[in-house]
Design a protein around this motif. Structure first.
Motif, mmCIF file in Angstrom:
data_model
loop_
_atom_site.group_PDB
_atom_site.id
_atom_site.type_symbol
_atom_site.label_atom_id
_atom_site.label_comp_id
_atom_site.label_asym_id
_atom_site.label_seq_id
_atom_site.Cartn_x
_atom_site.Cartn_y
_atom_site.Cartn_z
ATOM 1 N N ARG A 284 0.828 -1.218 0.000
ATOM 2 C CA ARG A 284 0.000 0.000 0.000
ATOM 3 C C ARG A 284 0.857 1.261 0.000
ATOM 4 O O ARG A 284 0.454 2.285 -0.564
ATOM 5 C CB ARG A 284 -0.936 -0.026 1.204
ATOM 6 C CG ARG A 284 -1.983 -1.142 1.123
ATOM 7 C CD ARG A 284 -2.980 -1.089 2.260
ATOM 8 N NE ARG A 284 -2.354 -1.405 3.537
ATOM 9 C CZ ARG A 284 -3.014 -1.423 4.695
ATOM 10 N NH1 ARG A 284 -4.306 -1.130 4.730
ATOM 11 N NH2 ARG A 284 -2.379 -1.724 5.815
ATOM 12 N N ARG B 95 1.912 1.792 -3.587
ATOM 13 C CA ARG B 95 0.783 2.331 -4.358
ATOM 14 C C ARG B 95 0.618 3.827 -4.083
ATOM 15 O O ARG B 95 0.321 4.599 -5.016
ATOM 16 C CB ARG B 95 -0.489 1.579 -3.995
ATOM 17 C CG ARG B 95 -0.545 0.150 -4.535
ATOM 18 C CD ARG B 95 -1.799 -0.549 -4.038
ATOM 19 N NE ARG B 95 -1.836 -1.945 -4.470
ATOM 20 C CZ ARG B 95 -2.671 -2.855 -3.982
ATOM 21 N NH1 ARG B 95 -3.561 -2.497 -3.052
ATOM 22 N NH2 ARG B 95 -2.640 -4.097 -4.419
ATOM 23 N N LEU B 96 0.797 4.225 -2.838
ATOM 24 C CA LEU B 96 0.706 5.654 -2.510
ATOM 25 C C LEU B 96 1.794 6.438 -3.237
ATOM 26 O O LEU B 96 1.535 7.518 -3.778
ATOM 27 C CB LEU B 96 0.832 5.835 -0.997
ATOM 28 C CG LEU B 96 0.880 7.287 -0.494
ATOM 29 C CD1 LEU B 96 -0.390 8.031 -0.881
ATOM 30 C CD2 LEU B 96 1.093 7.332 1.012
ATOM 31 N N GLU C 15 3.183 5.641 -6.052
ATOM 32 C CA GLU C 15 2.796 5.681 -7.469
ATOM 33 C C GLU C 15 1.716 6.731 -7.704
ATOM 34 O O GLU C 15 1.751 7.461 -8.714
ATOM 35 C CB GLU C 15 2.319 4.304 -7.914
ATOM 36 C CG GLU C 15 3.427 3.249 -7.943
ATOM 37 C CD GLU C 15 2.885 1.843 -8.143
ATOM 38 O OE1 GLU C 15 1.638 1.702 -8.253
ATOM 39 O OE2 GLU C 15 3.695 0.891 -8.183
ATOM 40 N N ASP C 16 0.748 6.835 -6.782
ATOM 41 C CA ASP C 16 -0.304 7.854 -6.914
ATOM 42 C C ASP C 16 0.297 9.259 -6.845
ATOM 43 O O ASP C 16 -0.096 10.145 -7.623
ATOM 44 C CB ASP C 16 -1.350 7.673 -5.808
ATOM 45 C CG ASP C 16 -2.173 6.404 -5.987
ATOM 46 O OD1 ASP C 16 -2.192 5.873 -7.124
ATOM 47 O OD2 ASP C 16 -2.778 5.941 -4.993
ATOM 48 N N LEU C 17 1.232 9.471 -5.932
ATOM 49 C CA LEU C 17 1.862 10.785 -5.815
ATOM 50 C C LEU C 17 2.658 11.117 -7.082
ATOM 51 O O LEU C 17 2.680 12.274 -7.523
ATOM 52 C CB LEU C 17 2.780 10.813 -4.595
ATOM 53 C CG LEU C 17 2.085 10.737 -3.224
ATOM 54 C CD1 LEU C 17 3.118 10.628 -2.103
ATOM 55 C CD2 LEU C 17 1.209 11.968 -3.001
ATOM 56 N N ARG D 264 1.933 10.039 -10.093
ATOM 57 C CA ARG D 264 0.948 10.390 -11.140
ATOM 58 C C ARG D 264 0.374 11.790 -10.926
ATOM 59 O O ARG D 264 -0.013 12.459 -11.886
ATOM 60 C CB ARG D 264 -0.171 9.347 -11.157
ATOM 61 C CG ARG D 264 0.218 8.043 -11.842
ATOM 62 C CD ARG D 264 -1.003 7.191 -12.102
ATOM 63 N NE ARG D 264 -1.610 6.719 -10.870
ATOM 64 C CZ ARG D 264 -1.311 5.552 -10.295
ATOM 65 N NH1 ARG D 264 -0.408 4.766 -10.849
ATOM 66 N NH2 ARG D 264 -1.903 5.186 -9.186
ATOM 67 N N GLN D 265 0.321 12.216 -9.661
ATOM 68 C CA GLN D 265 -0.185 13.559 -9.370
ATOM 69 C C GLN D 265 0.839 14.649 -9.657
ATOM 70 O O GLN D 265 0.547 15.829 -9.505
ATOM 71 C CB GLN D 265 -0.615 13.642 -7.907
ATOM 72 C CG GLN D 265 -1.814 12.753 -7.571
ATOM 73 C CD GLN D 265 -2.080 12.677 -6.076
ATOM 74 O OE1 GLN D 265 -1.522 13.446 -5.297
ATOM 75 N NE2 GLN D 265 -2.932 11.735 -5.665
#
Length: 515
Positions: free
Chosen positions: A146, A149-150, A152-154, A156-157
Motif C-alpha cells: 500500500r 501504491r501511494l 505511485e499515486d503521488l 501520477r499527481q
C-alpha cells in the motif's frame, strides 16, 4: 524409499479434513472418459482427456500415486483401443491410441515436474521459516504494497521530489507508517520488544515507536521511494514495558518486482552505546588530567599576551601624554594590544574546546593546523624540559575526516609522553613529521630520543593501565588508540635506531573536493 522422499510424499498428500470430493470427481471423470472413448461412435481421440485426470490427481496423490494413476489411465486407454477395434479401422484407431498415450505420458511428466518444483518450494519455505525463527536477530516481515501504491499515486499527481515531500511533510510519513502491514515477527523480535508472542509484538507495533523511531522510518521510506536495495541506521525503540532500547535498524527491499514484503532487522546496541558513552567520558577525563599536567605551559601561554598588553598599554599612554600626542605610535600600540588580546582569546578558546564535553563532530580536518595548535599549548612544557622541537610538516596534505578536539588530544598525549620519556636523557629531541602514506592515508610521526622500551615491552605499550610513569594511570595511550581506531585509522610504535620511540598515526584521507 529414503526418509527424505517419504517426507516429500507425505507433504503432497491431502491434509486431514480435506475430504474426498476431489478424488471422487477425478475417478468419476476417468470412468466417463473410458465409457465415452470405448462406446462412442465418434472417431476422435477422447482418451487424451485422461491428461486432465492426471493433472487433477496431483492435488491429492504423492509422486508414486500420480505414476500409478497414469498407468491406470494408460491401461484404460489400451482397453478402450481393443474394444474399439470392432467398430473402426485398425490404422485410424491405432493413431488415436498413440496420440492418447502420448498425451498421458506428457501430462505425467509435467505433473512429476510440478510436484518436484512444489517439493523444492515447500522445503525452501520450511528452511526459510526455520532460519527466520531461529536466528538471534530480531526480524519483522513488513508488507509495503500500500505504501508503494501511494508513492505511485503521488508520482501520477506530479509530485516532483518525493524525498523532499517526505522530509517536509510529517503527516505523509505517519500515513505511510499506518499503511505498512507487519506480516510476521520472529522470536528474537518478540523478546526485544517484551511481547508474549508474535501476535502481541505485531499488535503493539505503534507502542514501540518514539520520535527518534519515526525519524528513522522517514529515512527508510526515502530509501524505498528512491529504489535503493537496502537501508541502515541507528534509532531507539520502546519495549511494551516502556524500556528504551538503542537498535541498529536495517531493511532489505525486494528487487525482483514480484515480492512486496521487506525484511526489517533490529540489533540491540544499548550496551554497546553505553560502552561508547563510558569511553567518551574516560577520554574527557583524560583530557582534563592532561591539561592539569600542562598547567605551567598553559599559564605561560596566557601570561605572555597579557604582559604584552600591559606593556603596549603603558607605551600608548606615554605617547598620548606628550605635549604633542604621537598618534601614529599610539595607534600602533593599540593595534598590538588588539593582536595580543586575540592571541590570549585563542588560547582560552582552545582550552575551552579541550575541556568541553560534547558529541564528536566529524569534519574535514587539516592535521598540520591541529599539530600547530597542539604545539602552541605544549611550547612552554617543551621549553621547560629543555627539549629541542623539530617540525617536518609536508605541505599540501589532504585533510582527514575526524573530530578536531579528539585528534588534538591524541597529539598532545603523544607529545607529553615523549617529553616525559626524555626527562632523564642528556639528548632531548622531539620530532613531529607529517607525510602522505600509502592507500590514501595521512601519516603523523612523533619521535623522541628518550629511554625507549625493550622488545618485550613494546607489544604492551597500548594496553590499558600499563604505565612506566610514577603516579600514572596508564590510560593515555590506550585512549589514543581507541580514538584513532574510531576514526578508521591505526597507531603503532617502533624503536628508533639510536634511542627512543616513534609513534606513527595513520588516518584515512578524505577527498580534497569535500574539504
Amino acid at each position: 524409499m529414503t526418509a527424505a522422499s517419504t517426507a516429500d510424499g507425505a507433504a503432497l498428500r491431502p491434509r486431514p479434513g480435506q475430504g474426498r470430493v476431489q478424488p471422487l470427481l477425478t475417478a468419476a471423470l476417468a470412468l466417463a472418459i473410458f465409457l465415452f472413448d470405448t462406446f462412442s461412435p465418434m472417431k476422435i481421440a477422447v482418451a487424451v482427456l485422461y491428461a486432465i485426470v492426471i493433472l487433477m490427481s496431483v492435488g491429492f496423490l504423492d509422486r508414486r500415486g500420480v505414476k500409478l494413476a497414469a498407468l491406470g489411465c494408460g491401461g484404460l486407454t489400451v482397453v478402450g483401443f481393443l474394444v474399439g477395434l470392432r467398430q473402426t479401422g485398425f490404422e485410424a484407431h491405432l493413431l488415436r491410441g498413440v496420440v492418447s498415450l502420448s498425451s498421458i505420458a506428457i501430462a505425467t511428466v509435467l505433473a512429476q515436474r510440478s510436484q518436484a518444483a512444489t517439493t523444492v518450494l515447500r522445503d525452501s519455505e520450511r528452511r526459510w521459516r526455520g532460519i527466520f525463527q531461529s536466528v538471534g536477530v530480531a526480524i519483522w516481515e513488513e508488507d509495503f504494497t500500500r505504501v508503494q501504491r501511494l508513492f505511485e499515486d503521488l508520482a501520477r499527481q506530479g509530485v516532483p521530489d518525493l524525498r523532499r515531500r517526505l522530509e517536509d511533510d510529517h503527516r505523509l510519513v505517519e500515513r505511510c507508517i499506518a499503511l505498512m502491514r507487519t506480516v510476521d515477527a520472529n522470536d528474537a523480535a518478540v523478546r526485544l520488544v517484551g511481547a508474549t508472542d508474535a501476535a502481541d509484538a505485531i499488535a503493539g507495533r505503534a507502542r514501540i515507536f518514539l520520535p527518534e523511531t519515526v525519524r528513522s522510518w522517514r529515512d527508510l521510506l526515502i530509501a524505498l521511494a528512491e529504489g535503493r536495495p537496502s537501508f541502515a541506521g541507528e534509532t531507539v525503540l520502546q519495549t511494551l514495558g516502556g524500556e528504551r532500547r538503542a537498535v541498529l535498524l536495517t531493511a532489505t527491499f525486494p528487487g525482483d518486482g514480484v515480492r512486496s514484503t521487506a525484511l526489517l532487522s533490529a540489533v540491540d546496541i544499548t550496551e554497546r552505546q553505553a560502552l561508547a558513552e563510558a569511553r567518551a567520558e574516560l577520554a574527557h577525563v583524560s583530557r582534563v588530567v592532561t591539561l592539569g599536567e600542562l598547567t605551567a605551559s598553559i599559564a605561560h601561554e596566557v601570561k605572555q599576551p597579557l604582559a604584552a598588553i600591559v606593556t603596549d598599554a603603558q607605551a600608548c599612554l606615554r605617547w598620548l601624554d606628550r605635549p604633542v600626542p604621537a598618534l601614529d605610535e599610539a595607534r600602533a600600540c593599540a593595534g598590538r594590544i588588539a593582536g595580543q588580546a586575540n592571541r590570549a582569546d585563542h588560547v582560552v578558546q582552545r582550552l575551552r574546546d579541550l575541556t568541553r564535553k560534547a558529541e564528536p563532530e566529524r569534519v574535514a580536518v587539516d592535521l598540520d593546523a591541529v599539530i600547530g595548535e597542539a604545539v602552541e599549548l605544549m611550547r612552554q612544557e617543551i621549553a621547560d624540559h629543555g627539549v629541542a622541537l623539530h617540525l617536518r610538516l609536508a605541505p599540501g596534505l589532504p585533510p582527514v575526516s575526524g573530530d578536531r578536539i579528539q585528534l588534538q588530544q591524541v597529539l598532545i598525549n603523544l607529545m607529553v609522553n615523549a617529553v616525559q620519556a626524555m626527562a632523564t636523557t642528556p639528548r632531548r629531541e622531539l620530532t613531529i613529521e607529517t607525510r602522505e602514506g600509502e592507500a590514501g592515508e595521512v601519516l603523523v610521526l612523533v619521535g623522541d630520543s628518550g629511554v625507549g622500551l625493550t622488545a618485550e615491552e613494546l607489544p604492551r605499550l597500548f594496553a590499558p593501565f600499563r604505565t612506566t610513569k610514577p603516579g600514572g594511570m596508564g590510560l593515555g595511550l590506550s585512549i589514543c588508540r581507541s580514538i584513532v581506531e574510531s576514526h578508521g585509522g591505526r597507531i603503532r610504535a617502533s624503536r628508533n635506531a639510536e634511542a627512543g620511540l616513534t609513534l606513527q598515526v595513520a588516518l584515512p584521507a578524505t577527498d580534497r573536493g569535500t574539504a
